[in-house]
Design an enzyme around this catalytic site. Structure first.
Site, PDB file in Angstrom:
ATOM      1  CG  ASP A  66      -0.312   0.002   2.543  1.00 25.78           C
ATOM      2  OD1 ASP A  66       0.914  -0.245   2.619  1.00 25.78           O
ATOM      3  OD2 ASP A  66      -0.998   0.249   3.544  1.00 25.78           O
ATOM      4  CE1 TYR A  68       7.739   3.582   0.806  1.00 25.47           C
ATOM      5  CE2 TYR A  68       7.329   4.834  -1.192  1.00 25.47           C
ATOM      6  CZ  TYR A  68       8.026   3.857  -0.516  1.00 25.47           C
ATOM      7  OH  TYR A  68       9.012   3.158  -1.168  1.00 25.47           O
ATOM      8  CG  PHE A  79       8.343  -0.380  -4.168  1.00 22.49           C
ATOM      9  CD1 PHE A  79       8.812  -0.745  -2.912  1.00 22.49           C
ATOM     10  CD2 PHE A  79       7.639  -1.313  -4.906  1.00 22.49           C
ATOM     11  CE1 PHE A  79       8.581  -2.019  -2.408  1.00 22.49           C
ATOM     12  CE2 PHE A  79       7.396  -2.586  -4.412  1.00 22.49           C
ATOM     13  CZ  PHE A  79       7.876  -2.936  -3.162  1.00 22.49           C
ATOM     14  CG  HIS A 189       8.911  -6.236   0.791  1.00 25.75           C
ATOM     15  ND1 HIS A 189       9.509  -5.063   1.189  1.00 25.75           N
ATOM     16  CD2 HIS A 189       7.730  -5.888   0.204  1.00 25.75           C
ATOM     17  CE1 HIS A 189       8.731  -4.051   0.865  1.00 25.75           C
ATOM     18  NE2 HIS A 189       7.645  -4.515   0.271  1.00 25.75           N
TER      19      HIS A 189
END
Length: 223
Positions: A66, A68, A79, A189
């Site tokens: 989701d 920031y 990202f 991740h």
């Protein structure tokens, strides 16, 4: 509705989704969240990924969790952060991996990934909104129904797309992908917790992506 700024090639998809029972309820719930508190990204950027990368142009899909949740960070691309915002740790690890794979020393001064999106990379979060300072706080809004539909649409209508699935949240999205038609690359991740335990660095996803695109006669990504 704030879907109007999306690329024209996405408009039939958005029209079809808007006629499904879940979608108007989702948009109403998002509106309520933005009325009652501080949420990110700015409402006009919620569907920013679909503005910069048309369905007809999709070559690569990167799936995040989701947006920031800090002030001024999220810009609607997973990202990615706005120009002038400090590069987050996960994105730093992404850039480090790219440098290693391509044997270069180049660290961008901006974490704004619009330059990727404009090359045909759909930077898709599983959930497209979030409350300030509360990670994954909008998972109850059923964004997953929408983003599952996006992935299924790409899987069915496109071919030879590279899907980069990083971490458990993204890996679950892989169920919607036809792996006979597309390349799916999976790893841990890029967050420091995962990367420092050996689940991210060395995955070679960026060079593998370019090798695949080149093999299929598609322009490589300038990472």
């Amino acid at each position: 509705m704030f879907t109007e700024n999306t690329h024209p090639s996405w408009q039939p998809f958005f029209k079809a989704e808007s006629e499904k029972d879940y979608f108007p309820k989702l948009i109403d719930a998002v509106d309520e969240e933005y009325r009652n508190g501080i949420c990110y990204p700015p409402k006009e950027l919620i569907f920013n990924a679909f503005k910069h990368c048309g369905l007809d142009a999709v070559k690569v899909v990167i799936i995040g969790q989701d947006p920031y949740h800090g002030e001024g960070e999220a810009n609607g691309l997973c990202f990615s952060v706005n120009d002038g915002v400090a590069i987050p740790p996960s994105l730093k690890n992404i850039f480090t991996e790219i440098n290693t794979e391509f044997d270069r020393v180049f660290f961008p001064t901006s974490g704004n990934l619009e330059r990727w999106a404009d090359q045909g990379i759909l930077l898709l979060n599983a959930g497209l909104t979030v409350r300030k300072d509360m990670a994954n706080s909008h998972k109850h809004l059923k964004w997953n129904l929408f983003t599952d539909a996006v992935i299924q649409k790409i899987s069915e209508e496109k071919k030879n797309v590279v899907f980069l699935l990083w971490g458990g949240f993204a890996l679950k999205k892989g169920a919607k992908i036809d792996r006979n038609k597309h390349l799916v690359l999976e790893s841990g991740h890029p967050s420091p917790l995962s990367a420092n335990r050996g689940f991210w660095f060395g995955n070679n996803h960026f060079i593998k992506t370019n090798d695949f695109l080149k093999e299929k006669g598609s322009p490589e990504i300038i990472w």
